[in-house]
Design an enzyme around this catalytic site. Structure first.
Site, short mmCIF file in Angstrom:
data_model
loop_
_atom_site.label_atom_id
_atom_site.label_comp_id
_atom_site.label_asym_id
_atom_site.label_seq_id
_atom_site.Cartn_x
_atom_site.Cartn_y
_atom_site.Cartn_z
N LYS A 177 0.77 -1.14 0.15
CA LYS A 177 -0.34 -0.09 -0.25
C LYS A 177 0.75 1.41 0.14
CE LYS A 177 -3.29 2.89 1.08
NZ LYS A 177 -3.93 3.21 -0.37
N CYS A 194 -3.27 11.00 0.47
CA CYS A 194 -2.55 10.11 0.75
C CYS A 194 -1.61 10.03 0.16
CB CYS A 194 -3.84 8.78 -0.08
SG CYS A 194 -5.36 8.61 0.51
N1 SAJ Z 1 -1.29 14.54 -9.61
C1 SAJ Z 1 -0.61 14.97 -10.80
N2 SAJ Z 1 -0.09 14.97 -11.69
C2 SAJ Z 1 -0.17 13.83 -12.29
C3 SAJ Z 1 -1.04 12.39 -11.24
C4 SAJ Z 1 -2.03 13.07 -9.97
O1 SAJ Z 1 -0.20 16.74 -10.02
O2 SAJ Z 1 -0.20 12.92 -13.57
C5 SAJ Z 1 -2.09 15.20 -8.09
C6 SAJ Z 1 -3.41 15.94 -8.04
O3 SAJ Z 1 -3.67 17.23 -9.34
C7 SAJ Z 1 -3.47 15.61 -6.59
C8 SAJ Z 1 -2.14 14.77 -6.17
O4 SAJ Z 1 -1.57 14.17 -7.71
O5 SAJ Z 1 -3.28 16.78 -6.07
C9 SAJ Z 1 -2.97 13.34 -5.84
O6 SAJ Z 1 -4.02 13.00 -7.31
P1 SAJ Z 1 -3.82 10.68 -7.45
O7 SAJ Z 1 -5.15 11.32 -8.78
O8 SAJ Z 1 -2.57 10.61 -8.06
O9 SAJ Z 1 -4.78 10.36 -6.02
P2 SAJ Z 1 -5.21 10.00 -5.54
O10 SAJ Z 1 -4.20 10.61 -4.22
O11 SAJ Z 1 -6.80 10.83 -4.85
O12 SAJ Z 1 -5.54 8.65 -4.83
C10 SAJ Z 1 -4.79 8.29 -4.60
C11 SAJ Z 1 -4.30 6.60 -5.55
N3 SAJ Z 1 -3.08 6.42 -4.72
C12 SAJ Z 1 -2.26 5.59 -6.62
O13 SAJ Z 1 -3.30 6.58 -7.62
C13 SAJ Z 1 -1.21 4.90 -6.69
C14 SAJ Z 1 -5.46 6.20 -5.24
O14 SAJ Z 1 -5.39 4.77 -5.94
C15 SAJ Z 1 -5.15 5.48 -3.81
O15 SAJ Z 1 -6.35 4.40 -2.98
C16 SAJ Z 1 -5.44 7.32 -2.65
O16 SAJ Z 1 -4.46 7.34 -3.09
C17 SAJ Z 1 -5.16 6.72 -1.26
O17 SAJ Z 1 -6.39 6.30 -0.61
O18 SAJ Z 1 -4.01 5.58 -1.38
#
Ligand code: SAJ
Length: 433
Positions: free
Chosen positions: A215, A269
């Site tokens: 995780k 997360c």
């Molecule tokens: N972000 C970027 N660039 C990208 C992708 C995301 O800047 O290319 C930023 C987003 O804008 C945001 C942050 O990263 O600020 C996180 O967004 P996210 O969509 O990547 O993830 P979360 O926090 O919504 O959810 C994550 C997910 N983990 C992964 O994709 C590995 C989700 O599957 C997990 O269940 C969740 O964390 C969790 O609960 O741990």
């Protein structure tokens, strides 16, 4: 367990993960009792309502509550399966705080009986599931617990992390694959049979410590990869290059897949979990630690660039587009967009307007700044500088004709057709440096 093979389930913690999980288990036909420390949350759910926003969750909760399959309470009661989904924050030194997890386990321990399964879902440092086992063993010396007995244990204990994306929680809870980490292989087998009741994705049995680490690794992987994109964006700024063009071209390589730069990493997360690994192995994690620094640094970089741009254009009216931590959700927790916008509002007061279709009012830190919430149409008609902080679809769809004459700082790369001269960023920076 009853003869219909559907266990009674107690879900401890009714937040962003616990409530959707409880509702999905109830939809599969199990009788679910959800536990929360907040009377308000308990009352809301017992009325068939919800206290968080998530696509389709309201209808699902209303349905399972009205069918008598889901109820909420302050008190843990006997059940066949206990699912713990409470927060694991970190303190000022980034040390994980598992006190809520241990409090939940202490609440469960007194009602356990032979045959029960205890499952931890909260993101946790490696070893937490064994700590839960040890706590239960100390509180219930009458029970044979897994890993501490040579005989067949009375109960099973496992770690089964969720991996769902806010905005798609119900879909991903059902369809994503799951790691099922047992304290022993028998514990994994028991927990796996439970998840099979409501998960369509593949459930893969492993040990608890591997599942805990998996995780953390998933979110650290994403953080490191976003940091690479954010670092490239700062390099591109320095060189006067369009980072999105470079990434788009590089991603044509069959083995390259660079993520998207933005104003930093938000949410609860990805910006948190990597610290759990760093805390467990500080000497061995220079990359993971640096990635955190790069992503936090990107937020400061965006704030400084926006400040320079606004300061260089003293008569311009400014709209910040978005406060959420990512696109198309109303979750503003740990949001870099919110932080940048509030820093700008503190400094430039009523010159700053905020557009955020996912809220009816500005968060508290904007009080007294003079900044106000306006709609997108007003921003497009009345402001001169647009600072794109969130890639909401409604922003993405603004046609070039409505923004061609604006000064745009697009931190998310949503408007590739924006005329370069209108970016004016480098000019703005040169003016002030
Ligand atoms: N972000 C970027 N660039 C990208 C992708 C995301 O800047 O290319 C930023 C987003 O804008 C945001 C942050 O990263 O600020 C996180 O967004 P996210 O969509 O990547 O993830 P979360 O926090 O919504 O959810 C994550 C997910 N983990 C992964 O994709 C590995 C989700 O599957 C997990 O269940 C969740 O964390 C969790 O609960 O741990």
């Amino acid at each position: 367990m009853k003869s219909d093979n559907k266990p009674d389930v107690c879900v401890v913690g009714l937040g962003y993960i616990g409530l959707p999980t409880a509702a999905i288990i109830a939809r599969a036909g199990c009788k679910v009792r959800g536990i929360d420390v907040s009377q308000k949350v308990v009352d809301t759910i017992n009325r068939g309502k919800i206290h968080i926003e998530e696509v389709d969750l309201d209808g699902l909760v209303q349905g399972v509550v009205s069918r008598g399959l889901l109820s909420a309470s302050l008190e843990v009661a006997p059940a066949d399966v206990f699912v713990i989904a409470v927060p694991t924050p970190f303190d000022d030194d980034h040390a994980p705080d598992i006190s809520y997890v241990l409090a939940a386990a202490s609440a469960v321990a007194p009602v356990l009986k032979a045959g029960d399964i205890v499952i931890l879902e909260s993101t946790s440092p490696v070893g937490t599931t064994e700590e839960i086992r040890d706590l239960i063993a100390s509180m219930r010396p009458d029970l044979k617990v897994p890993g501490l007995t040579r005989e067949t244990p009375d109960i099973s204990i496992a770690y089964c992390p969720e991996r769902v994306l806010p905005g798609k929680i119900l879909e991903e809870l059902t369809n994503n694959d799951r790691s099922i980490g047992g304290i022993t292989p028998r514990c994994a087998r028991k927990a796996l049979a439970f998840y099979k009741i409501f998960v369509r994705g593949t459930c893969i049995a492993t040990d608890a410590r591997s599942a805990e680490m998996t995780k953390l690794v998933e979110n650290a992987y994403r953080d490191v990869n976003i940091a690479f994109a954010n670092e490239l964006s700062m390099v591109a700024d320095k060189m006067g290059l369009d980072v999105w063009e470079v990434i788009r071209l590089a991603n044509r390589h069959p083995r390259v897949n660079i993520l998207q730069p933005g104003p930093g990493v938000g949410g609860h997360c990805i910006a948190v979990d990597p610290w759990f690994i760093v805390h467990s192995a500080p000497q061995e994690t220079p990359l993971i630690r640096t990635a955190r620094g790069v992503n936090d640094g990107k937020m400061r970089h965006v704030a400084m660039k926006a400040e320079a741009l606004i300061a260089a254009n003293p008569n311009a009216r400014v709209a910040c587009l978005g406060l959420a931590f990512k696109a198309n959700i109303d979750d503003f927790r740990e949001s870099p967009a919110r932080l940048v916008a509030s820093m700008l509002a503190q400094r430039f007061k009523d010159r700053i307007q905020i557009v955020e279709p996912y809220t009816a009012e500005l968060p508290r830190e904007f009080d007294g700044t003079g900044a106000s919430l306006i709609d997108l149409d007003t921003a497009l008609e009345e402001t001169d500088i647009l600072i794109v902080l969130v890639d909401h679809d409604v922003f993405r769809h603004v046609p070039l004709a409505e923004r061609a004459t604006k000064i745009v700082y697009d931190t998310r790369g949503i408007w590739p057709d924006q005329p370069k001269e209108a970016l004016a960023i480098e000019e703005g920076l040169r003016l002030v440096s």
